[in-house]
Design a protein around this motif. Sequence first.
Motif, PDB file in Angstrom:
ATOM      1  N   VAL A  12       0.856  -1.178   0.000  1.00 38.83           N
ATOM      2  CA  VAL A  12       0.000   0.000   0.000  1.00 38.83           C
ATOM      3  C   VAL A  12       0.892   1.228   0.000  1.00 38.83           C
ATOM      4  N   THR A  13       0.743   2.053  -1.023  1.00 36.52           N
ATOM      5  CA  THR A  13       1.519   3.284  -1.115  1.00 36.52           C
ATOM      6  C   THR A  13       0.800   4.359  -0.312  1.00 36.52           C
ATOM      7  N   VAL A  14       1.514   4.934   0.649  1.00 41.78           N
ATOM      8  CA  VAL A  14       0.943   5.974   1.496  1.00 41.78           C
ATOM      9  C   VAL A  14       1.721   7.253   1.269  1.00 41.78           C
ATOM     10  N   GLY A  15       1.116   8.347   1.584  1.00 42.69           N
ATOM     11  CA  GLY A  15       1.760   9.642   1.381  1.00 42.69           C
ATOM     12  C   GLY A  15       0.980  10.419   0.355  1.00 42.69           C
ATOM     13  N   GLY A  16       1.019  11.712   0.506  1.00 40.18           N
ATOM     14  CA  GLY A  16       0.250  12.555  -0.390  1.00 40.18           C
ATOM     15  C   GLY A  16      -1.212  12.603   0.024  1.00 40.18           C
ATOM     16  N   THR A  17      -1.578  11.738   0.954  1.00 41.42           N
ATOM     17  CA  THR A  17      -2.930  11.732   1.499  1.00 41.42           C
ATOM     18  C   THR A  17      -2.808  11.852   3.005  1.00 41.42           C
ATOM     19  N   GLY A  18      -3.912  12.072   3.659  1.00 46.65           N
ATOM     20  CA  GLY A  18      -3.887  12.168   5.109  1.00 46.65           C
ATOM     21  C   GLY A  18      -3.713  10.804   5.753  1.00 46.65           C
ATOM     22  N   VAL A  19      -3.444  10.819   7.036  1.00 47.59           N
ATOM     23  CA  VAL A  19      -3.251   9.580   7.779  1.00 47.59           C
ATOM     24  C   VAL A  19      -4.513   8.724   7.713  1.00 47.59           C
ATOM     25  N   GLU A  20      -5.669   9.334   7.839  1.00 48.22           N
ATOM     26  CA  GLU A  20      -6.925   8.563   7.818  1.00 48.22           C
ATOM     27  C   GLU A  20      -7.130   7.857   6.482  1.00 48.22           C
ATOM     28  N   ALA A  21      -6.808   8.531   5.375  1.00 52.32           N
ATOM     29  CA  ALA A  21      -6.938   7.902   4.057  1.00 52.32           C
ATOM     30  C   ALA A  21      -5.953   6.747   3.924  1.00 52.32           C
ATOM     31  N   ALA A  22      -4.741   6.924   4.439  1.00 53.80           N
ATOM     32  CA  ALA A  22      -3.751   5.849   4.393  1.00 53.80           C
ATOM     33  C   ALA A  22      -4.197   4.664   5.242  1.00 53.80           C
ATOM     34  N   LEU A  23      -4.738   4.945   6.421  1.00 54.20           N
ATOM     35  CA  LEU A  23      -5.230   3.863   7.285  1.00 54.20           C
ATOM     36  C   LEU A  23      -6.369   3.106   6.615  1.00 54.20           C
ATOM     37  N   ALA A  24      -7.248   3.827   5.946  1.00 51.27           N
ATOM     38  CA  ALA A  24      -8.351   3.174   5.237  1.00 51.27           C
ATOM     39  C   ALA A  24      -7.821   2.266   4.131  1.00 51.27           C
ATOM     40  N   ALA A  25      -6.801   2.715   3.411  1.00 52.70           N
ATOM     41  CA  ALA A  25      -6.214   1.896   2.340  1.00 52.70           C
ATOM     42  C   ALA A  25      -5.538   0.659   2.921  1.00 52.70           C
ATOM     43  N   ILE A  26      -4.857   0.815   4.045  1.00 51.99           N
ATOM     44  CA  ILE A  26      -4.202  -0.322   4.694  1.00 51.99           C
ATOM     45  C   ILE A  26      -5.247  -1.321   5.180  1.00 51.99           C
ATOM     46  N   ARG A  27      -6.284  -0.829   5.820  1.00 53.92           N
ATOM     47  CA  ARG A  27      -7.356  -1.721   6.315  1.00 53.92           C
ATOM     48  C   ARG A  27      -8.015  -2.462   5.150  1.00 53.92           C
ATOM     49  N   ALA A  28      -8.224  -1.772   4.030  1.00 55.62           N
ATOM     50  CA  ALA A  28      -8.853  -2.400   2.878  1.00 55.62           C
ATOM     51  C   ALA A  28      -7.962  -3.500   2.292  1.00 55.62           C
ATOM     52  N   ALA A  29      -6.644  -3.342   2.390  1.00 55.43           N
ATOM     53  CA  ALA A  29      -5.717  -4.337   1.834  1.00 55.43           C
ATOM     54  C   ALA A  29      -5.431  -5.480   2.798  1.00 55.43           C
ATOM     55  N   THR A  30      -5.807  -5.317   4.066  1.00 51.41           N
ATOM     56  CA  THR A  30      -5.533  -6.347   5.059  1.00 51.41           C
ATOM     57  C   THR A  30      -6.481  -7.516   4.886  1.00 51.41           C
ATOM     58  N   PRO A  31      -5.937  -8.718   4.730  1.00 48.69           N
ATOM     59  CA  PRO A  31      -6.805  -9.889   4.611  1.00 48.69           C
ATOM     60  C   PRO A  31      -7.613 -10.092   5.887  1.00 48.69           C
ATOM     61  N   ARG A  32      -8.825 -10.521   5.701  1.00 48.76           N
ATOM     62  CA  ARG A  32      -9.697 -10.790   6.848  1.00 48.76           C
ATOM     63  C   ARG A  32      -9.807 -12.282   7.048  1.00 48.76           C
ATOM     64  N   SER A  33      -9.877 -12.674   8.306  1.00 54.15           N
ATOM     65  CA  SER A  33     -10.051 -14.106   8.593  1.00 54.15           C
ATOM     66  C   SER A  33     -11.506 -14.374   8.893  1.00 54.15           C
ATOM     67  N   GLY A  34     -11.852 -15.639   8.778  1.00 54.87           N
ATOM     68  CA  GLY A  34     -13.183 -16.043   9.172  1.00 54.87           C
ATOM     69  C   GLY A  34     -14.094 -16.131   8.053  1.00 54.87           C
TER      70      GLY A  34
END
Length: 135
Positions: free
Chosen positions: A113-135
């Motif tokens: 996930v490329t971060v930067g150029g966006t706010g921390v919240e946008a970066a966190l949202a991108a990271i959460r979206a890329a994180t695999p979910r279990s279950g």
Amino acid sequence: MPDTPTPLPRVAVFVPDLSDATDRRAAVAIAHALHRDGHPVDLVAPMGGGALRATLDPAIGQIDLAKRHAATSPLALARCLAERRPAVLAVPASVAWIARLAVRLARGGIPVVTVGGTGVEAALAAIRAATPRSG
């Protein structure tokens, strides 16, 4: 019997160095926010020294690849990724190519996930979206 909460996945943040630059400060802020959310976080840098090192929470893993430059780090980063097995690798745009190469070398299929150029919240949202979910 109460359910045991599932631990959150590990996230690695790779920065080209820990100098006091805008994209590095943003990466450190992202690492702190992920840690506050309960993720195990590793901040990986070619060299461990720099102005931002003192600002890191001691609970955040600090991994020094013992390389002079980010451009010489892909193999060492790949080894780190293979060993630590993060669910996501977050990087500033300036070192995204290094991260993608390291992921290929590690044969891990870890999302970058490329971060930067966006706010921390946008970066966190991108990271959460890329994180695999279990279950």
